[in-house]
Design an enzyme around this catalytic site. Structure first.
Site, PDB file in Angstrom:
ATOM      1  N   HIS B  53     -37.853  74.257   8.190  1.00  0.00           N
ATOM      2  CA  HIS B  53     -38.273  75.156   7.109  1.00  0.00           C
ATOM      3  C   HIS B  53     -38.022  76.606   7.502  1.00  0.00           C
ATOM      4  O   HIS B  53     -38.981  77.377   7.649  1.00  0.00           O
ATOM      5  CB  HIS B  53     -39.763  74.926   6.822  1.00  0.00           C
ATOM      6  CG  HIS B  53     -40.204  75.353   5.464  1.00  0.00           C
ATOM      7  ND1 HIS B  53     -40.704  76.599   5.204  1.00  0.00           N
ATOM      8  CD2 HIS B  53     -40.198  74.712   4.284  1.00  0.00           C
ATOM      9  CE1 HIS B  53     -41.032  76.703   3.925  1.00  0.00           C
ATOM     10  NE2 HIS B  53     -40.730  75.564   3.344  1.00  0.00           N
ATOM     11  N   PHE B  54     -36.827  77.042   7.744  1.00  0.00           N
ATOM     12  CA  PHE B  54     -35.611  76.301   7.409  1.00  0.00           C
ATOM     13  C   PHE B  54     -34.737  76.314   8.655  1.00  0.00           C
ATOM     14  O   PHE B  54     -35.046  77.066   9.581  1.00  0.00           O
ATOM     15  CB  PHE B  54     -34.905  76.966   6.230  1.00  0.00           C
ATOM     16  CG  PHE B  54     -35.801  77.047   5.005  1.00  0.00           C
ATOM     17  CD1 PHE B  54     -35.884  75.998   4.107  1.00  0.00           C
ATOM     18  CD2 PHE B  54     -36.588  78.156   4.781  1.00  0.00           C
ATOM     19  CE1 PHE B  54     -36.715  76.070   2.989  1.00  0.00           C
ATOM     20  CE2 PHE B  54     -37.422  78.230   3.663  1.00  0.00           C
ATOM     21  CZ  PHE B  54     -37.489  77.185   2.774  1.00  0.00           C
TER      22      PHE B  54
END
Lengths: 144, 156
Positions: B53-54
């Site tokens: 994330h991410f």
């Protein structure tokens, strides 16, 4: 509508925080349906309980909303990242690890860099799990 | 409070934590009263879930901020004398509302403040209000319901 093979590549999330694995139906201007199976192996790292945490189900719905927003507007640029702005959700059932979970997100309002959507999460044996409204937006990572 | 009392309280709080690592979304209890708890979460590039994330940039997932407030509420509602009280009804949050006001990134320290707001009449659930702040600036606001816990011990 048949889905383009590259569509899943629009989702920037990756394991262990990726809760959408397949797009099943896209109706332009209306809705997107997706699915994911939460593997038993993941349970230990997410609370160790028998049931999938509710935040993971809501996150899967939010990830589906991010996919729908990009399909309706433009793909995220390399300097952009998606943000969840607001969620209101009502849970009506829980679901065990290993079950296939299906998401449906429907457009309420969509602009270039933000969208308001409604969503429902289902599971085969348990029926409807939750209903939610969500607001998602695109942030510019370049700052300024 | 001296260092020994401090450590004892921290160990007691950790022992009462209901969730196994790495699914622990706060790191420390900083204050706890009858209807209010304050906890902190240190955000790091090495957080297990931030890896996805991410991959190319890091934003702490908003839903894990909500999970941090929920876990704080669960600790607040846990009996001070035993960890064996039982939930009633559907586990977890049923009604939830959360707003994310700004991104949380590695290096931030999030302070969660959660209040037990009121018992919901006619149900087995209690409502909680929570706020997350970083350096005094609000990053998320939430309200949610949790099953009422029923203590089965006879202490206190």
């Amino acid at each position: 509508m048949s889905l383009p093979s590259w569509a899943m590549k629009l989702l920037p999330h990756e394991p262990p925080f990726r809760f959408v694995s397949e797009l099943t139906e896209y109706v332009p201007g209306i809705c997107l349906r997706t699915m994911h199976t939460f593997p038993h192996l993941q349970a230990k790292g997410m609370g160790g309980g028998d049931l999938i945490p509710e935040v993971c189900l809501v996150e899967g719905l939010a990830q589906s909303a991010i996919l729908l927003t990009q399909l309706e507007t433009t793909p995220l640029q390399k300097w952009e990242f998606p943000l969840l702005g607001r969620v209101q959700a009502s849970m009506c059932a829980s679901v065990a690890w290993g079950m296939k979970v299906e998401y449906e997100v429907r457009i309420i309002r969509i602009l270039a860099k933000q969208a308001v959507l409604s969503g429902t999460v289902y599971a085969g044996g348990a029926g409807r799990l939750l209903e939610a409204s969500l607001a998602v937006a695109v942030a510019d990572g370049r700052g300024g | 409070m001296d260092g020994g009392d401090d450590m004892e309280q921290l160990l007691q709080a950790e022992a009462m934590h209901r969730y196994p690592k790495p699914w622990r979304m706060f790191d420390r209890v900083v204050d706890i009263e009858e209807h209010r708890i304050a906890t902190i979460k240190l955000i790091s590039f090495s957080d297990y879930y931030i890896a996805g994330h991410f991959p190319s940039y890091s934003v702490y997932p908003g839903m894990l901020l909500l999970e941090g407030m929920k876990q704080s509420a669960v600790l607040l509602s846990t009996c001070a004398h035993c960890a064996n009280d039982v939930e009633s009804g559907l586990p977890g949050m049923t009604e939830l509302s959360v707003r994310f006001l700004r991104p949380v990134v590695p290096g931030d320290t999030v302070r969660f403040e959660v209040n037990a707001a009121w018992a919901m009449d006619g149900t087995d659930r209690d409502r909680y209000e929570g706020r997350g702040t970083v350096e005094g600036i609000s990053v998320c606001l939430a309200s949610f319901t949790l099953p009422r816990r029923r203590c089965v011990c006879t202490s206190g």
